[in-house]
Motif scaffolding. Sequence first.
Motif, PDB file in Angstrom:
ATOM      1  N   VAL A   1       0.850  -1.201   0.000  1.00 14.71           N
ATOM      2  CA  VAL A   1       0.000   0.000   0.000  1.00 14.71           C
ATOM      3  C   VAL A   1       0.887   1.252   0.000  1.00 14.71           C
ATOM      4  O   VAL A   1       0.640   2.190   0.748  1.00 14.71           O
TER       5      VAL A   1
ATOM      6  N   LEU B   1      -0.439   5.132  -0.045  1.00  8.65           N
ATOM      7  CA  LEU B   1      -1.490   5.564   0.875  1.00  8.65           C
ATOM      8  C   LEU B   1      -1.014   6.485   1.995  1.00  8.65           C
ATOM      9  O   LEU B   1      -1.804   6.838   2.858  1.00  8.65           O
TER      10      LEU B   1
ATOM     11  N   LEU C   1      -9.899   4.658   4.333  1.00  7.34           N
ATOM     12  CA  LEU C   1      -9.349   3.401   3.837  1.00  7.34           C
ATOM     13  C   LEU C   1     -10.425   2.324   3.777  1.00  7.34           C
ATOM     14  O   LEU C   1     -11.346   2.291   4.593  1.00  7.34           O
TER      15      LEU C   1
ATOM     16  N   GLN D   1      -7.309  -2.239   2.955  1.00  5.09           N
ATOM     17  CA  GLN D   1      -6.221  -1.263   3.063  1.00  5.09           C
ATOM     18  C   GLN D   1      -5.854  -1.012   4.519  1.00  5.09           C
ATOM     19  O   GLN D   1      -4.672  -0.927   4.869  1.00  5.09           O
TER      20      GLN D   1
ATOM     21  N   ARG E   1      -3.757  -3.773   5.989  1.00  7.01           N
ATOM     22  CA  ARG E   1      -2.379  -3.733   5.496  1.00  7.01           C
ATOM     23  C   ARG E   1      -1.597  -2.599   6.160  1.00  7.01           C
ATOM     24  O   ARG E   1      -0.400  -2.738   6.418  1.00  7.01           O
TER      25      ARG E   1
END
Length: 255
Positions: free
Chosen positions: A110, A113, A121, A125, A128
């Motif tokens: 990711v 991000l 998110l 996401q 992670r």
Amino acid sequence: MSDLISAQGLSVRHGDTEVLHDIDFAISTGEIVTVVGPNGSGKSTLVRALIGLEPAARGKVHRKPKLRIGYVPQKLHVDASLPLSVRRFLSLPRRVSDAQAQAALERTGVSGLGARQIARLSGGQFQRVLLARALLSEPDILILDEATQGLDQPGTAAFYKLIEEVRAETGASVLMVSHDLHVVMSASDRVICLNGHVCCQGTPKVVAEAPEYRALFGMGTQGAFALYQHDHDHVHGTEPSDHATCSHEHSHSHV
């Protein structure tokens, strides 16, 4: 192989209720171990006791001196109105450099991000990012307490594949608690089936065939292995046992 965490005769009580009793457990360097069990079987309680968040009523837990633990909790509630970016979140509670944060996000897939707000998110996401935060401590062992709760099946499979890749890259042991039998069983070197006590343990295949496991989860769980096959590389210097260790004791404890 040296044990990172072990428990001997561990029992945990919540008030008058004995949630866990007579637990003997150990996880060694490089292992992926999964704890499965029905709701109320004491899975999360076991994890919390192993890392020191739950006191033992009896028995003892031993952790390797200076053991670094990366913990991904079952749930983490973040106020949606709180302006908190992923990058800032990664520096809580310990400040990390931009380079460290970026490397952790890249490792967990990711990388783009960092500037995103946590509240924006997706479930996958966020998990992670939580994993990236856990990896920043360069853990000897990663502990994941139902870390894929709320993810769909492809997202769950992808997350556990990532966990295995992280283990291969870092050498960290992994202890996972899960109800995702379809994926977790085959992603593990060893499975522990819990129901207030350790009722069965061994390699995924032998646990899936054990009567104690089938009594808890039914006969249809073996087909789960087709979803994601784990490549057992035996880097730990020992071959897995062909026999599950089972107990015929039945527990009526509930979390």
